[in-house]
Design a protein around this motif. Sequence first.
Motif, PDB file in Angstrom:
ATOM      1  N   GLY A  41       0.958  -1.190  -0.063  1.00 59.95           N
ATOM      2  CA  GLY A  41       0.174  -0.104  -0.175  1.00 59.95           C
ATOM      3  C   GLY A  41       0.792   1.276  -0.080  1.00 59.95           C
ATOM      4  O   GLY A  41       0.193   2.443  -0.090  1.00 59.95           O
ATOM      5  N   ASP A  45      -2.075   6.015  -1.824  1.00 63.34           N
ATOM      6  CA  ASP A  45      -3.067   6.916  -1.341  1.00 63.34           C
ATOM      7  C   ASP A  45      -2.579   8.259  -2.154  1.00 63.34           C
ATOM      8  O   ASP A  45      -3.492   9.089  -2.651  1.00 63.34           O
ATOM      9  N   GLN A  46      -1.228   8.622  -2.201  1.00 64.76           N
ATOM     10  CA  GLN A  46      -0.838   9.790  -3.061  1.00 64.76           C
ATOM     11  C   GLN A  46      -0.887   9.580  -4.598  1.00 64.76           C
ATOM     12  O   GLN A  46      -1.372  10.338  -5.052  1.00 64.76           O
ATOM     13  N   LYS A  49      -4.486  10.239  -5.361  1.00 66.30           N
ATOM     14  CA  LYS A  49      -5.103  11.402  -5.184  1.00 66.30           C
ATOM     15  C   LYS A  49      -5.615  12.376  -6.083  1.00 66.30           C
ATOM     16  O   LYS A  49      -4.719  12.568  -7.009  1.00 66.30           O
ATOM     17  N   ASN A  77      -6.185  -3.420  -1.587  1.00 70.71           N
ATOM     18  CA  ASN A  77      -5.347  -2.061  -1.425  1.00 70.71           C
ATOM     19  C   ASN A  77      -5.709  -1.101  -2.257  1.00 70.71           C
ATOM     20  O   ASN A  77      -6.097   0.372  -2.075  1.00 70.71           O
ATOM     21  N   ALA A  81      -7.767   2.277  -1.357  1.00 68.92           N
ATOM     22  CA  ALA A  81      -7.113   3.661  -1.724  1.00 68.92           C
ATOM     23  C   ALA A  81      -8.024   4.678  -2.591  1.00 68.92           C
ATOM     24  O   ALA A  81      -8.259   5.801  -2.424  1.00 68.92           O
ATOM     25  N   ARG A  84     -10.945   6.181  -0.663  1.00 69.60           N
ATOM     26  CA  ARG A  84     -10.501   7.099   0.334  1.00 69.60           C
ATOM     27  C   ARG A  84     -10.268   8.535  -0.605  1.00 69.60           C
ATOM     28  O   ARG A  84     -10.572   9.458   0.136  1.00 69.60           O
ATOM     29  N   ALA A  85      -9.842   8.220  -1.633  1.00 72.20           N
ATOM     30  CA  ALA A  85      -9.464   9.420  -2.667  1.00 72.20           C
ATOM     31  C   ALA A  85     -11.038   9.862  -3.334  1.00 72.20           C
ATOM     32  O   ALA A  85     -10.651  10.790  -4.059  1.00 72.20           O
TER      33      ALA A  85
END
Length: 246
Positions: A41, A45-46, A49, A77, A81, A84-85
């Motif tokens: 992971g 996230d980045q 984004k 994963n 992610a 979340r984004a």
Amino acid sequence: MKLTVIGGTGMIGSQVVGKLNAAGHEAFPAALSTGVDMLTGQGLDQAVKGAEVVINVANSPTFDEKSLDFFRTSMDNVLAAGERAGVRHQVILSIVGVDEVPQLDYYRAKALQEELLRQGPTPYSIVRATQFFEFMDAVISMTSDGETVRLPATRVQPMAAADVVSAVVEAATGAPLGGIRNVAGPDIFPLDELGRITLAAKEDARTVVTDAGAGMFAAVPGDVLLAGPDARLAGTHYRDWLRETH
């Protein structure tokens, strides 16, 4: 449109990134070399984004039972992610007939990937493609003893990687399918005949022997690798591709 391409530095992924950027989109290649690890992971996230779409064309490093764990962990994963984004569309590249060949570990793993996507939180598209022209050399080498190549007469409908890329880009830049789109090449061949065509084009003196038990495609029943009447057919013919690339 901003898109993240998981596996974006590989054969398909790099072309997807290039085609998207050439069309005026903003595509980011997510891979180990760009600091993104799908299994841990790290960097995910980045990487996603601000992305509206995530395209997953990453491949397992192995084709055995370990591929099941790879796709299970990586999809969990990537989907988490993306949620979340606020990603609005998840796209994966899969294989025509993948859910009809449980004898092959890799096909079972890809079928699992599809199921995880369907059960996930985000609207999705699945692009199922047939075998790539570019993999024919590897198929031949798997069952070659230096003088002969043993191949089954399994029927296949291969397509050029560039046409796969176009299909993935089209799906990713459109509305989520909420299902599967099959794409394939325009011609159907028995695999042993395809081997003979390939060797002849390269002036390779090896002989192809038809062997119903040879190689991974020997486990494939009937015509499950054919895309069916509802598939979108690409325009590149194998013989033309061979002339242009060899």
